[in-house]
Design a protein around this motif. Structure first.
Motif, PDB file in Angstrom:
ATOM      1  N   LEU B  89     -38.401  24.004 -33.634  1.00  0.00           N
ATOM      2  CA  LEU B  89     -36.955  24.238 -33.565  1.00  0.00           C
ATOM      3  C   LEU B  89     -36.189  22.935 -33.830  1.00  0.00           C
ATOM      4  O   LEU B  89     -35.233  22.891 -34.592  1.00  0.00           O
ATOM      5  CB  LEU B  89     -36.579  24.800 -32.191  1.00  0.00           C
ATOM      6  CG  LEU B  89     -35.090  25.148 -32.017  1.00  0.00           C
ATOM      7  CD1 LEU B  89     -34.702  26.284 -32.945  1.00  0.00           C
ATOM      8  CD2 LEU B  89     -34.790  25.534 -30.577  1.00  0.00           C
ATOM      9  N   GLU B  90     -36.680  21.872 -33.228  1.00  0.00           N
ATOM     10  CA  GLU B  90     -36.049  20.570 -33.401  1.00  0.00           C
ATOM     11  C   GLU B  90     -36.053  20.171 -34.871  1.00  0.00           C
ATOM     12  O   GLU B  90     -35.052  19.709 -35.415  1.00  0.00           O
ATOM     13  CB  GLU B  90     -36.862  19.541 -32.617  1.00  0.00           C
ATOM     14  CG  GLU B  90     -36.043  18.529 -31.875  1.00  0.00           C
ATOM     15  CD  GLU B  90     -36.955  17.727 -30.964  1.00  0.00           C
ATOM     16  OE1 GLU B  90     -37.584  16.781 -31.481  1.00  0.00           O
ATOM     17  OE2 GLU B  90     -37.079  18.085 -29.772  1.00  0.00           O
ATOM     18  N   MET B  91     -37.218  20.401 -35.522  1.00  0.00           N
ATOM     19  CA  MET B  91     -37.347  20.041 -36.927  1.00  0.00           C
ATOM     20  C   MET B  91     -36.373  20.868 -37.781  1.00  0.00           C
ATOM     21  O   MET B  91     -35.725  20.334 -38.687  1.00  0.00           O
ATOM     22  CB  MET B  91     -38.799  20.289 -37.361  1.00  0.00           C
ATOM     23  CG  MET B  91     -39.052  20.223 -38.842  1.00  0.00           C
ATOM     24  SD  MET B  91     -39.078  21.900 -39.522  1.00  0.00           S
ATOM     25  CE  MET B  91     -39.205  21.530 -41.252  1.00  0.00           C
ATOM     26  N   LEU B  92     -36.269  22.152 -37.456  1.00  0.00           N
ATOM     27  CA  LEU B  92     -35.360  23.008 -38.220  1.00  0.00           C
ATOM     28  C   LEU B  92     -33.904  22.567 -38.034  1.00  0.00           C
ATOM     29  O   LEU B  92     -33.128  22.529 -38.986  1.00  0.00           O
ATOM     30  CB  LEU B  92     -35.513  24.469 -37.787  1.00  0.00           C
ATOM     31  CG  LEU B  92     -36.763  25.165 -38.345  1.00  0.00           C
ATOM     32  CD1 LEU B  92     -37.000  26.482 -37.624  1.00  0.00           C
ATOM     33  CD2 LEU B  92     -36.641  25.410 -39.845  1.00  0.00           C
ATOM     34  N   GLU B  93     -33.571  22.249 -36.809  1.00  0.00           N
ATOM     35  CA  GLU B  93     -32.185  21.801 -36.543  1.00  0.00           C
ATOM     36  C   GLU B  93     -31.874  20.561 -37.361  1.00  0.00           C
ATOM     37  O   GLU B  93     -30.781  20.412 -37.901  1.00  0.00           O
ATOM     38  CB  GLU B  93     -32.003  21.493 -35.050  1.00  0.00           C
ATOM     39  CG  GLU B  93     -31.806  22.736 -34.208  1.00  0.00           C
ATOM     40  CD  GLU B  93     -31.522  22.434 -32.747  1.00  0.00           C
ATOM     41  OE1 GLU B  93     -31.021  23.328 -32.057  1.00  0.00           O
ATOM     42  OE2 GLU B  93     -31.817  21.304 -32.284  1.00  0.00           O
ATOM     43  N   ARG B  94     -32.869  19.667 -37.449  1.00  0.00           N
ATOM     44  CA  ARG B  94     -32.676  18.418 -38.186  1.00  0.00           C
ATOM     45  C   ARG B  94     -32.603  18.699 -39.686  1.00  0.00           C
ATOM     46  O   ARG B  94     -31.717  18.259 -40.396  1.00  0.00           O
ATOM     47  CB  ARG B  94     -33.824  17.479 -37.864  1.00  0.00           C
ATOM     48  CG  ARG B  94     -33.500  16.021 -38.103  1.00  0.00           C
ATOM     49  CD  ARG B  94     -34.600  15.108 -37.584  1.00  0.00           C
ATOM     50  NE  ARG B  94     -35.908  15.529 -38.039  1.00  0.00           N
ATOM     51  CZ  ARG B  94     -36.929  15.848 -37.224  1.00  0.00           C
ATOM     52  NH1 ARG B  94     -36.749  15.830 -35.922  1.00  0.00           N
ATOM     53  NH2 ARG B  94     -38.091  16.205 -37.707  1.00  0.00           N
ATOM     54  N   LEU B 141     -43.954  24.727 -42.252  1.00  0.00           N
ATOM     55  CA  LEU B 141     -42.625  25.323 -42.158  1.00  0.00           C
ATOM     56  C   LEU B 141     -41.697  24.761 -43.244  1.00  0.00           C
ATOM     57  O   LEU B 141     -40.957  25.498 -43.897  1.00  0.00           O
ATOM     58  CB  LEU B 141     -42.038  25.051 -40.762  1.00  0.00           C
ATOM     59  CG  LEU B 141     -40.774  25.818 -40.363  1.00  0.00           C
ATOM     60  CD1 LEU B 141     -40.965  27.309 -40.527  1.00  0.00           C
ATOM     61  CD2 LEU B 141     -40.395  25.503 -38.928  1.00  0.00           C
ATOM     62  N   ALA B 142     -41.792  23.451 -43.476  1.00  0.00           N
ATOM     63  CA  ALA B 142     -40.946  22.822 -44.490  1.00  0.00           C
ATOM     64  C   ALA B 142     -41.249  23.415 -45.867  1.00  0.00           C
ATOM     65  O   ALA B 142     -40.342  23.685 -46.661  1.00  0.00           O
ATOM     66  CB  ALA B 142     -41.183  21.312 -44.504  1.00  0.00           C
TER      67      ALA B 142
END
Lengths: 746, 149
Positions: B89-94, B141-142
């Protein structure tokens, strides 16, 4: 007298008789038994959120919260047991797990307090001070009472940015304990609904919808939320970091004609806060932004005159009072009655007006004493005055079934009227609003007309004339249809109700068809069937006329009870002063616009702040503002209200009556030997029986302005658009009022 | 919009207790509760916009921004949380430069969290539109995001 019904209860082994219907907390408080609580507030309904007021009651399982449990006959209650103490400490610890606690539990607490006042050459913060409410905080008191000396939970700092972008008060929700008092006072008492809990659980915050600012969200800046906040989360910008106030005093607000009671808190002779009194029967503590937040900045404005000043070829010179009074006396000596013009604000106190008119009549022998609204309203003054004399006391609103507001908005003023209207509407009264913009009453209105000013007359005609005339007013018909207003229901409600009330707002004063509208209302009121409340901005209009601050009306002459005259006739010529004629001397108390100031040889300006007119006064006399002086006003309900001195006057400023009397004494020895209020009251008493201790509502005669109305000229009234005190707009002096004004003009 | 919302009002009584049913219907029809809708409801029910927002933000079922073309749901149930859901989630937010609950400015993605998708054995799990992706990692995910336009 029948004996009041009571229930007998036992609290901590004490037998008590209390009124039925009270909660245990209220009963305990009434008998001086302390139960700690954070979310309960005297004037709000029970809530039961903080869980600190838990008690033990025989026969009730667990630990009920005393703020939500009503007393019952024979109840045995214990408020202090070891078990309760432990529970309360635990509850408080949990509460404080999200509240910075360095001011509560710190081994250096005592020393910290002693050294915070250290005098340094530069501003320096000693100790940790991240709460603006230090020493005024309810949590500090509660922690002490509950005897908590340390907390076992780590403090979680929520790291919200401090919100400083709105006028008047700042918000630091890191200090908030979510007791909900601010939300409840906003919704339940002010009926405003700006604040609400947002999100839930750990993310819960308080504020308006969609990250809007309070200004955008319809906040009225009444400050009720700030009064009730038990922490430092909400703090007044001008009263922050002061610590505990050292004095407080009651007085009457002079910013409009309602005259709300104010409790002014002071520290070192400066006003730091201005609070409402919820027990005041007139305003019920529903003060507006003006009384709540504008006083500090207005009274302590850096622009205030500190000494008398004289104009010299090289600019203004500070002079002593002796010299100033001598100059004034010398200039006034020998002027002919019609060479003088005395312009006065209607926001002076009765005593000031009495002395001023005595000065004009007894010393100069002139009737040219003119309150500024007379020039603004011109021929409409008489009509407006007549409507004002018909104005009902505010409690009428709550018992009315049909309310029609015209040009009225109570967002930034007249809250005691506005909130009563909202209350009535919520209780089922039919509310119709008419304005050219959205008002704060529209949401609760049964029908709201937001129409251009030129269509107002038609709407009023349809509503007041009730039937038959609709066909003629096609424009209004169109509006009714477009507004999706259920005309049949409206008509039914109109014909059914006997108590109908018009609330006339200040916007009517700037209506281009003012004369026609005011005449229409006067006709309606005289005919009967409708009552009226006039929300008028001229604080002491009634007192100005009662004490003779008006041409050809002597003190007491306008009182119906005294003269028996229902109608007083004045000639229109009097009203139509020649404003182009050159005068020898003009004396202004308050402020006046340029168009009212004819050419003159000498101009005396007596006020607290610089004038708005361009002409340079030859002599400036600094006067006091209402928190600095004693006196009386007569409000829109026709009651005499006391204005009391709370702080010492600024620098060398003096009360208006003192200045005028001192000049008078120089011109005619022995005529103006007023030392204090009592001596002035003594003289007024000879003319007006019982003054100032008249408890009943006064009764005033109507005015009949003889002469043609065709010559009336229309002058826009500044009071209709902005809040004004002694001629100076609050927004010119108070920064927050400027922000509000800008948002209104956008 | 104003016409359809009036149609919704017709179905419900003009009483304050109808607030949540009306909000639900609005959410169903428009996919989110817009400020304009809140304003309309406020006038209809005579409740202030702030109070309506207060009520609706309490419930996770209402969102306040228009959904994107694709919606990403990151599971933060116990199993997914333990196996790194929060990092995803953190990565997506970023990566998307939005906060959980918001929509990207190009309306490509909206991002939200869910409590459990019911396939804990495949944790950590990310749902994009109707597809469930199991055993996700930040790199996987990326790559995956690129395949959605």
């Amino acid at each position: 007298m029948t004996k009041e019904k009571t229930v007998s209860i036992t609290i901590d082994n004490k037998k008590l008789h209390v009124k039925p219907g009270l909660t245990i907390l209220q009963a305990a408080k009434a008998n001086n038994i302390y139960i700690p609580s954070l979310c309960a507030f005297e004037h709000l309904p029970s809530y039961g959120a903080c869980r600190l007021c838990i008690v033990e009651v025989d026969g009730i399982r667990g630990f009920p919260t005393s703020c939500t449990t009503p007393v019952e006959d024979g109840m045995v209650i214990r408020t202090e047991t070891q078990e309760l103490r432990n529970l309360r400490q635990e509850v408080l610890k949990l509460l404080l797990s999200e509240h910075p606690a360095s001011c509560l539990f710190c081994s250096d607490k005592e020393e910290c307090i002693n050294f915070q006042g250290t005098i340094r050459k530069v501003g320096n913060t000693t100790g940790c001070r991240y709460c603006p409410n230090d020493h005024r905080c309810e949590i500090q008191t509660i922690v002490e009472k509950i005897g908590l000396t340390e907390t076992s939970y780590p403090v979680y700092y929520r790291n919200f940015p401090v919100e400083k972008y709105d006028p008047f008060y700042d918000r630091d929700y890191n200090l908030c304990i979510l007791c909900g008092r601010c939300i409840r006072v906003c919704n339940d008492i002010r009926l405003n609904g700006t604040l609400s809990f947002k999100q839930r659980g750990q993310k819960t915050t308080i504020g308006p919808a969609f990250d809007r600012t309070h200004l955008e969200a319809g906040c009225e800046f009444c400050g009720a939320c700030v009064n009730v906040c038990p922490t430092g989360a909400l703090s007044v910008k001008t009263g922050k970091w002061y610590g505990k106030q050292d004095k407080e005093g009651e007085t009457t607000c002079n910013f409009c004609s309602i005259g709300c009671k104010l409790i002014l808190q002071t520290k070192n002779e400066s006003i730091v806060d201005s609070l409402p009194d919820y027990d005041s029967p007139l305003d019920k503590g529903l003060i507006c932004v003006k009384g709540r937040f504008s006083i500090t900045e207005y009274v302590h404005s850096p622009w205030r005159y500190s000494t008398p000043m004289e104009m010299t070829p090289v600019g203004y010179n500070n002079i002593t009072w002796e010299k100033a009074l001598d100059i004034a006396a010398e200039k006034i000596k020998g002027v002919k009655p019609d060479e003088v013009l005395m312009l006065i604000s209607t926001q002076l106190l009765n005593e000031d007006i009495y002395c001023t008119q005595k000065f004009m009549r007894k010393i100069i022998g002139s009737e040219h004493i003119i309150p500024t609204p007379l020039i603004y309203l011109n021929n409409d003054f008489a009509t407006y005055w007549n409507l004002c004399t018909e104005s009902q006391p505010l409690e009428v609103i709550e018992n009315t079934q049909f309310i029609f507001t015209v040009g009225f908005d109570s967002t930034y003023g007249y809250s005691p009227i506005g909130i009563r209207i909202k209350k009535a509407a919520k209780a089922g009264a039919y509310l119709v609003t008419l304005n050219d913009k959205e008002t704060n009453l529209d949401l609760l209105a049964s029908a709201s007309f937001q129409v251009e000013k030129k269509a107002w007359y038609d709407v009023i005609e349809i509503l007041i004339a009730r039937d038959g005339k609709e066909k003629k007013h096609t424009e209004a018909q169109k509006i009714l249809k477009e507004g999706a207003i259920d005309l049949n229901r409206l008509k039914k409600s109109l014909s059914k109700t006997k108590d109908k009330l018009i609330v006339l707002g200040q916007d009517i004063l700037n209506h281009p068809e003012r004369t026609r509208l005011l005449d229409r209302f006067e006709k309606t009121i005289t005919k009967g069937g409708w009552k009226i409340i006039v929300a008028n901005p001229y604080t002491n209009l009634k007192g100005t006329l009662m004490l003779g601050g008006f041409p050809y009306i002597m003190p007491g002459d306008i009182l119906k009870t005294q003269t028996g005259e229902k109608v007083k006739t004045i000639k229109t010529q009097i009203v139509n002063f020649d404003l182009n004629k050159k005068r020898k001397l003009i004396y202004i108390i308050g402020d006046a616009p340029d168009l009212m100031i004819p050419d003159c040889d000498f101009l005396i300006y007596q006020n607290a702040l610089p004038a708005s007119f361009k002409k340079m006064p030859d002599l400036i006399l600094p006067s006091n503002l209402f928190p600095e002086t004693d006196g009386t006003i007569i409000n829109m309900e026709d009651r005499i209200l006391m204005v009391k001195k709370v702080i010492e006057p600024y620098m060398e400023s003096k009360p208006d009556w003192w200045i005028i009397s001192a000049i008078g004494e120089r011109l005619k020895k022995g005529k103006f030997q007023f030392k204090d209020m009592q001596s002035i009251h003594g003289e007024i008493k000879k003319l007006i029986k019982g003054f100032p201790k008249i408890k009943d509502r006064l009764e005033f005669s109507r005015i009949n302005a003889a002469g043609s109305k065709k010559t009336a000229r229309f002058t826009p009234v500044p009071e209709a658009k902005r809040a004004i005190y002694r001629g100076i707009a609050l927004s010119e002096v108070v920064s927050g009022m400027k922000v509000i004004e800008r948002s209104l003009n956008e | 919009m104003s016409d359809t919302i009036d149609l919704i009002f017709e179905k419900y009584e003009r009483a304050q207790d109808q607030l949540i049913p009306i909000l639900q219907e609005v959410q169903r029809q428009y996919g989110y509760v817009s400020p304009e809708a809140v304003k309309k409801i406020s006038r209809y029910l005579k409740i202030t916009e702030n109070q309506i927002y207060g009520v609706s933000s309490f419930y996770a079922q209402f969102r306040f921004s228009a959904p994107g073309r694709h919606s990403i749901r990151v599971c933060l149930g116990t199993a997914c949380h333990v196996r790194g859901g929060a990092t995803l989630l953190e990565m997506l937010e970023r990566e998307l430069d939005i906060k959980c609950g918001d929509t990207t400015s190009d309306k490509r993605f909206d991002l939200d969290r869910v409590a459990c998708l019911g396939c804990c054995a495949l944790s950590p799990v990310v749902q994009i539109d109707k597809d469930i992706y199991s055993r996700m990692t930040v790199t996987k995910l990326a790559e995956l995001l690129k395949s959605y336009e």
